[in-house]
Design a protein around this motif. Structure first.
Motif, PDB file in Angstrom:
ATOM      1  N   TYR A  34       0.798  -1.305   0.121  1.00  0.00           N
ATOM      2  CA  TYR A  34      -0.027  -0.095  -0.016  1.00  0.00           C
ATOM      3  C   TYR A  34       0.705   1.275   0.004  1.00  0.00           C
ATOM      4  N   ALA A  35       1.907   1.159   0.544  1.00  0.00           N
ATOM      5  CA  ALA A  35       2.938   2.453   0.654  1.00  0.00           C
ATOM      6  C   ALA A  35       3.595   2.647  -0.686  1.00  0.00           C
ATOM      7  N   ILE A  36       3.683   1.709  -1.562  1.00  0.00           N
ATOM      8  CA  ILE A  36       4.038   1.890  -3.059  1.00  0.00           C
ATOM      9  C   ILE A  36       2.785   2.470  -3.879  1.00  0.00           C
ATOM     10  N   GLU A  37       1.781   2.106  -3.385  1.00  0.00           N
ATOM     11  CA  GLU A  37       0.407   2.606  -4.208  1.00  0.00           C
ATOM     12  C   GLU A  37       0.322   3.843  -3.766  1.00  0.00           C
ATOM     13  N   LEU A  38       0.327   4.313  -2.471  1.00  0.00           N
ATOM     14  CA  LEU A  38       0.250   5.815  -2.258  1.00  0.00           C
ATOM     15  C   LEU A  38       1.456   6.602  -2.969  1.00  0.00           C
ATOM     16  N   ALA A  39       2.503   6.082  -3.207  1.00  0.00           N
ATOM     17  CA  ALA A  39       3.579   6.907  -3.718  1.00  0.00           C
ATOM     18  C   ALA A  39       3.115   6.802  -5.275  1.00  0.00           C
ATOM     19  N   VAL A  40       2.729   6.170  -5.877  1.00  0.00           N
ATOM     20  CA  VAL A  40       2.614   6.094  -7.436  1.00  0.00           C
ATOM     21  C   VAL A  40       0.943   6.771  -7.734  1.00  0.00           C
ATOM     22  N   GLY A  41       0.190   6.785  -6.669  1.00  0.00           N
ATOM     23  CA  GLY A  41      -1.193   7.334  -6.592  1.00  0.00           C
ATOM     24  C   GLY A  41      -2.022   6.461  -7.426  1.00  0.00           C
ATOM     25  N   ARG A  42      -1.843   5.327  -7.509  1.00  0.00           N
ATOM     26  CA  ARG A  42      -2.792   4.385  -8.217  1.00  0.00           C
ATOM     27  C   ARG A  42      -2.889   2.979  -7.561  1.00  0.00           C
ATOM     28  N   GLU A  43      -3.683   2.313  -7.619  1.00  0.00           N
ATOM     29  CA  GLU A  43      -3.918   0.699  -7.243  1.00  0.00           C
ATOM     30  C   GLU A  43      -3.059   0.005  -8.323  1.00  0.00           C
ATOM     31  N   LEU A  44      -2.270  -0.996  -7.718  1.00  0.00           N
ATOM     32  CA  LEU A  44      -1.291  -1.936  -8.483  1.00  0.00           C
ATOM     33  C   LEU A  44      -1.707  -3.392  -8.660  1.00  0.00           C
ATOM     34  N   ALA A  46      -3.893  -6.806  -5.976  1.00  0.00           N
ATOM     35  CA  ALA A  46      -4.552  -7.089  -4.687  1.00  0.00           C
ATOM     36  C   ALA A  46      -3.677  -7.251  -3.304  1.00  0.00           C
ATOM     37  N   HIS A  47      -4.240  -6.927  -2.205  1.00  0.00           N
ATOM     38  CA  HIS A  47      -3.350  -7.186  -1.131  1.00  0.00           C
ATOM     39  C   HIS A  47      -3.962  -8.287   0.011  1.00  0.00           C
ATOM     40  N   GLY A  48      -2.921  -8.904   0.638  1.00  0.00           N
ATOM     41  CA  GLY A  48      -3.613  -9.914   1.487  1.00  0.00           C
ATOM     42  C   GLY A  48      -3.524  -9.274   2.750  1.00  0.00           C
ATOM     43  N   PRO A 150       9.313   5.101  -0.538  1.00  0.00           N
ATOM     44  CA  PRO A 150       9.413   4.106  -1.229  1.00  0.00           C
ATOM     45  C   PRO A 150      10.798   3.256  -1.341  1.00  0.00           C
ATOM     46  N   GLU A 151      12.060   3.933  -1.309  1.00  0.00           N
ATOM     47  CA  GLU A 151      13.389   3.539  -1.240  1.00  0.00           C
ATOM     48  C   GLU A 151      13.223   2.537   0.091  1.00  0.00           C
ATOM     49  N   VAL A 152      12.867   2.935   1.324  1.00  0.00           N
ATOM     50  CA  VAL A 152      12.973   2.016   2.353  1.00  0.00           C
ATOM     51  C   VAL A 152      11.993   1.075   2.132  1.00  0.00           C
ATOM     52  N   GLN A 153      10.715   0.936   1.740  1.00  0.00           N
ATOM     53  CA  GLN A 153      10.089  -0.141   1.440  1.00  0.00           C
ATOM     54  C   GLN A 153      10.525  -1.237   0.556  1.00  0.00           C
ATOM     55  N   LEU A 154      11.256  -0.882  -0.564  1.00  0.00           N
ATOM     56  CA  LEU A 154      11.889  -1.490  -1.355  1.00  0.00           C
ATOM     57  C   LEU A 154      13.056  -2.238  -0.949  1.00  0.00           C
ATOM     58  N   PHE A 155      13.723  -1.530   0.094  1.00  0.00           N
ATOM     59  CA  PHE A 155      14.725  -2.219   0.758  1.00  0.00           C
ATOM     60  C   PHE A 155      14.458  -3.554   1.348  1.00  0.00           C
ATOM     61  N   TYR A 156      13.222  -3.211   2.150  1.00  0.00           N
ATOM     62  CA  TYR A 156      12.822  -4.528   2.728  1.00  0.00           C
ATOM     63  C   TYR A 156      12.114  -5.724   1.882  1.00  0.00           C
ATOM     64  N   ASP A 163       6.928 -11.978  -7.063  1.00  0.00           N
ATOM     65  CA  ASP A 163       6.203 -11.259  -8.097  1.00  0.00           C
ATOM     66  C   ASP A 163       5.783  -9.991  -7.770  1.00  0.00           C
ATOM     67  N   LYS A 164       5.095  -9.766  -6.785  1.00  0.00           N
ATOM     68  CA  LYS A 164       4.347  -8.470  -6.051  1.00  0.00           C
ATOM     69  C   LYS A 164       5.342  -7.533  -5.978  1.00  0.00           C
ATOM     70  N   ASP A 165       6.666  -8.278  -5.469  1.00  0.00           N
ATOM     71  CA  ASP A 165       7.691  -6.933  -5.136  1.00  0.00           C
ATOM     72  C   ASP A 165       8.261  -6.735  -6.547  1.00  0.00           C
ATOM     73  N   GLU A 166       8.520  -7.284  -7.536  1.00  0.00           N
ATOM     74  CA  GLU A 166       8.910  -7.014  -8.838  1.00  0.00           C
ATOM     75  C   GLU A 166       7.956  -5.942  -9.551  1.00  0.00           C
ATOM     76  N   THR A 167       6.535  -6.123  -9.302  1.00  0.00           N
ATOM     77  CA  THR A 167       5.562  -5.198  -9.521  1.00  0.00           C
ATOM     78  C   THR A 167       5.635  -3.855  -9.110  1.00  0.00           C
TER      79      THR A 167
END
Length: 207
Positions: A34-44, A46-48, A150-156, A163-167
């Motif tokens: 969801y942090a990535i979606e807030l950064a890009v401004g759109r849904e990417l 589904a989330h578990g 986003p850079e911190v979230q991508l580090f984790y 696949d969802k992380d690559e997205t």
């Protein structure tokens, strides 16, 4: 820990969490996909679940804010075991993962993550040498919702990419300013020097 191991999940939306945390007297950030979606401004996708990051030193304030919720801590982390987070209990490392639901009969809706801090510095719970000033740890969406940079979230996400992380990486990469790319590349080099993301980050990062 898989989000479907210990019961049903119906994750809150970021705006739901923002309403709950509106009166919080401590910093907090929407994390995960969801942090990535807030950064890009759109849904990417589904989330578990829905992750919220707070600093471990603020856990008593978090526990008070969520006093009416049903809270369980993963103990030990990642082993598919939960136990109640008792009022007044101070969670010490390595405990950091708290499952939250509004009542015992409700589905899980928020996954609370505790991260470390030293003074004004955020410190990665996974690799203490990875640090960042706390005032650079998050961003704020157009609707006023704080989310993890986003850079911190991508580090984790880089530790064991799915696949969802690559997205998520593909969606947000072009939005990362050169300093953010450089920080992310340097952080990934510490945990995974041969990570494929580095080939896309290195042209604009420090070598």
């Amino acid at each position: 820990m898989s989000a479907d191991v210990l019961g049903r999940w119906v994750p809150d939306r970021p705006e739901d969490v923002a309403a709950v945390f509106a009166e919080a007297e401590f910093p907090w950030w929407i994390a995960g996909g969801y942090a990535i979606e807030l950064a890009v401004g759109r849904e990417l996708r589904a989330h578990g679940d829905l992750d919220v990051l707070v600093l471990r030193r603020d856990q008593a304030l978090v526990r008070e804010l969520l006093a009416d919720w049903d809270l369980y801590v993963a103990d030990p982390p990642g082993q598919g075991k939960l136990r109640p987070w008792r009022p007044g209990e101070v969670l010490q490392p390595p405990l950091h993962d708290i499952w939250c639901r509004r009542t015992p009969k409700a589905p899980w809706s928020v996954q609370l993550m505790l991260d470390e801090a030293e003074g004004t510095q955020w410190v990665s719970r996974r690799t203490p040498e990875i640090r960042l000033p706390i005032d650079r740890l998050g961003r704020t969406s157009e609707t006023g919702i704080p989310y993890l940079a986003p850079e911190v979230q991508l580090f984790y996400k880089a530790k064991a990419t799915r696949d969802k992380d690559e997205t998520d990486f593909d969606a947000v990469l072009q939005l990362l300013a050169p300093p953010a790319r450089a920080w992310l590349a340097d952080a990934i080099k510490v945990i995974a020097p041969g990570h494929p993301w580095l080939r896309r980050l290195l042209p604009v990062s420090r070598t």
